[in-house]
Design a protein around this motif. Structure first.
Motif, PDB file in Angstrom:
ATOM      1  N   TRP A  29       0.843  -1.200   0.000  1.00 28.87           N
ATOM      2  CA  TRP A  29       0.000   0.000   0.000  1.00 28.87           C
ATOM      3  C   TRP A  29       0.881   1.254   0.000  1.00 28.87           C
ATOM      4  N   VAL A  78       0.242   2.752  -3.470  1.00 26.62           N
ATOM      5  CA  VAL A  78      -1.019   3.505  -3.397  1.00 26.62           C
ATOM      6  C   VAL A  78      -0.776   4.875  -2.780  1.00 26.62           C
ATOM      7  N   SER A  79      -0.400   4.893  -1.501  1.00 20.51           N
ATOM      8  CA  SER A  79      -0.225   6.178  -0.833  1.00 20.51           C
ATOM      9  C   SER A  79       0.521   6.008   0.477  1.00 20.51           C
ATOM     10  N   ARG A  80       1.385   6.954   0.753  1.00 23.04           N
ATOM     11  CA  ARG A  80       2.013   7.030   2.069  1.00 23.04           C
ATOM     12  C   ARG A  80       1.212   7.967   2.976  1.00 23.04           C
ATOM     13  N   GLU A  81       0.332   8.771   2.388  1.00 20.74           N
ATOM     14  CA  GLU A  81      -0.449   9.731   3.162  1.00 20.74           C
ATOM     15  C   GLU A  81      -1.824   9.195   3.551  1.00 20.74           C
ATOM     16  N   VAL A  82      -2.459   8.470   2.654  1.00 16.55           N
ATOM     17  CA  VAL A  82      -3.799   7.927   2.907  1.00 16.55           C
ATOM     18  C   VAL A  82      -3.656   6.457   3.271  1.00 16.55           C
ATOM     19  N   LEU A 104      -9.864  12.427  -4.820  1.00 16.84           N
ATOM     20  CA  LEU A 104      -8.826  11.636  -4.144  1.00 16.84           C
ATOM     21  C   LEU A 104      -9.119  10.145  -4.271  1.00 16.84           C
ATOM     22  N   SER A 111      -8.496   8.787  -7.649  1.00 13.65           N
ATOM     23  CA  SER A 111      -7.070   8.654  -7.971  1.00 13.65           C
ATOM     24  C   SER A 111      -6.435   7.448  -7.277  1.00 13.65           C
ATOM     25  N   LEU A 112      -7.016   7.008  -6.162  1.00  7.93           N
ATOM     26  CA  LEU A 112      -6.453   5.891  -5.396  1.00  7.93           C
ATOM     27  C   LEU A 112      -6.952   4.523  -5.857  1.00  7.93           C
TER      28      LEU A 112
END
Length: 146
Positions: free
Chosen positions: A26, A30-34, A103, A106-107
């Motif tokens: 992930w 995918v994202s380090r923020e979400v 968002l 985009s994920l």
């Protein structure tokens, strides 16, 4: 001498390890923020806009305090809105903002890719069975504590 378990055959250990693999994939793809939990909340709101936080907790299999924390964070980031239910002032209704929809959109492709990467670890003939088994295990939470 005490007997030790073979952790390679212990389901709880394997589930924890699988979650570690998922978390690493992930973050990498995918994202380090979400987080995947935040993604689950965004996704549930896309499926059922304007639901209350208790229903959101059930839909995401997260406890209410975790959902409350996630919703507060996503609200601060302007990805979701919270409003009091006019019919029942005790309930808070949550919905995606246009930024939240963007968002999530985009994920989703990257999240689907991670799902495929995890399933590719299995022979094609075992993938549906693996998902079915994990689904059954995940639904045991209603029986826990009985």
């Amino acid at each position: 001498m005490v007997r030790a378990l073979d952790l390679e055959d212990y389901v709880g250990h394997l589930i924890r390890r699988a979650e570690q693999v998922h978390t690493a994939l992930w973050a990498a793809h995918v994202s380090r923020e979400v987080t995947s939990q935040q993604f689950a909340v965004l996704n549930a709101l896309a499926r059922d806009p304007g639901i209350d936080q208790r229903t959101l907790a059930t839909a995401t299999s997260l406890d209410r305090s975790t959902v409350n924390h996630i919703v507060r964070r996503l609200t601060d980031q302007r990805y979701v809105t919270q409003v009091r239910d006019e019919e029942d002032r005790r309930r808070t209704l949550v919905d995606l903002t246009p930024d939240g929809e963007q968002l999530l959109g985009s994920l989703i492709p990257a999240a689907e890719n991670v799902n495929e990467q995890l399933l590719e670890a299995l022979p094609a003939a075992e993938r549906d069975l693996a998902v079915s088994v994990l689904r059954k295990i995940s639904h045991l939470d209603g029986a826990v504590g009985r």
